[in-house]
Enzyme design. Structure first.
Site, short mmCIF file in Angstrom:
data_model
loop_
_atom_site.label_atom_id
_atom_site.label_comp_id
_atom_site.label_asym_id
_atom_site.label_seq_id
_atom_site.Cartn_x
_atom_site.Cartn_y
_atom_site.Cartn_z
CB CYS A 11 -18.79 60.41 -78.18
SG CYS A 11 -17.84 61.78 -77.01
CG ASN A 14 -13.83 65.55 -77.32
OD1 ASN A 14 -12.90 66.44 -77.44
ND2 ASN A 14 -13.38 64.58 -76.89
CB CYS A 16 -19.51 61.67 -71.55
SG CYS A 16 -20.48 63.15 -70.77
NE ARG A 17 -21.28 58.63 -75.79
CZ ARG A 17 -21.95 58.86 -76.91
NH1 ARG A 17 -22.65 57.97 -77.34
NH2 ARG A 17 -22.47 59.96 -77.37
CB SER A 18 -14.66 60.49 -77.37
OG SER A 18 -14.91 61.98 -77.15
CG ASP A 120 -24.75 60.57 -74.61
OD1 ASP A 120 -24.28 60.82 -73.36
OD2 ASP A 120 -25.56 61.47 -75.17
P1 4NP Z 1 -20.56 62.61 -75.09
O1 4NP Z 1 -21.84 62.86 -74.08
O2 4NP Z 1 -20.93 62.54 -76.36
O3 4NP Z 1 -20.34 61.15 -74.67
O4 4NP Z 1 -19.56 63.51 -74.62
C1 4NP Z 1 -22.60 64.07 -74.35
C2 4NP Z 1 -22.13 65.16 -73.71
C3 4NP Z 1 -22.92 66.36 -73.78
C4 4NP Z 1 -23.99 66.32 -74.57
C5 4NP Z 1 -24.56 65.07 -75.13
C6 4NP Z 1 -23.79 63.98 -75.11
N1 4NP Z 1 -24.90 67.57 -74.62
O5 4NP Z 1 -26.03 67.40 -75.15
O6 4NP Z 1 -24.35 68.53 -74.37
#
Ligand code: 4NP
Length: 151
Positions: A11, A14, A16-18, A120
């Site tokens: 994602c 790294n 939240c989703r992955s 997200d």
């Molecule tokens: P992820 O979510 O891609 O599912 O881990 C996010 C976590 C942090 C951020 C964006 C998306 N960020 O902008 O810090």
């Protein structure tokens, strides 16, 4: 001897989703008795070395999985050869990963839910993380089934 599938869930951050996709796939593979190498990574460097978002940790815990020991890392050039599959969460991840892919990459790159995205949840309410779990869990089971149908 056939190599066991190696799957990298990707994602943006790294955190939240992955990590949840990694957890769901690990659980689905274990339940199905399928040996698989599973890892996760991101394409953004804001959270490198950090544990998953506390909301992801809580959702995974609710489903019996401890992801608190995971640490965010970036997708690396080697990943495109070490992993048989690189599974991304949304179209933006897909574009990012394809841009990073060496010309002779051997990994198959695809979205976890086919044409659908895992949105997200980072800026969403806690309930967004329950929805993320439902989506990655559905995707993990479908991915596992598609792998098994090809054996
Ligand atoms: P992820 O979510 O891609 O599912 O881990 C996010 C976590 C942090 C951020 C964006 C998306 N960020 O902008 O810090």
């Amino acid at each position: 001897m056939t190599k066991i599938p190696a799957v990298l869930c990707v994602c943006l951050g790294n955190i939240c989703r992955s990590p949840l996709a990694e957890a769901a796939l690990r659980q689905a593979a274990a339940e199905a008795g399928v040996a698989m190498d599973i890892d996760s990574a991101g394409t953004g460097d804001w959270h490198l070395g950090r544990a998953p978002d506390p909301r992801s940790i809580a959702v995974a815990k609710h489903h019996g999985i401890d992801i608190s020991g995971l640490k965010a890392r970036l997708v690396e050039p080697d990943d495109f050869y070490k992993f048989s599959h690189i599974i991304v969460m949304d179209k933006s991840n897909l574009a990012n990963v394809k841009a990073l892919a060496p010309a002779d990459a051997t990994a198959k790159i695809a979205m976890l839910l086919g044409d659908h995205e895992v949105p997200d949840p980072y800026y969403g309410p806690d309930s967004a993380f329950d929805e993320t779990w439902d989506l990655v869990n559905t995707g993990a089971k479908a991915f596992l089934a598609s792998l098994q149908s090809r054996v």
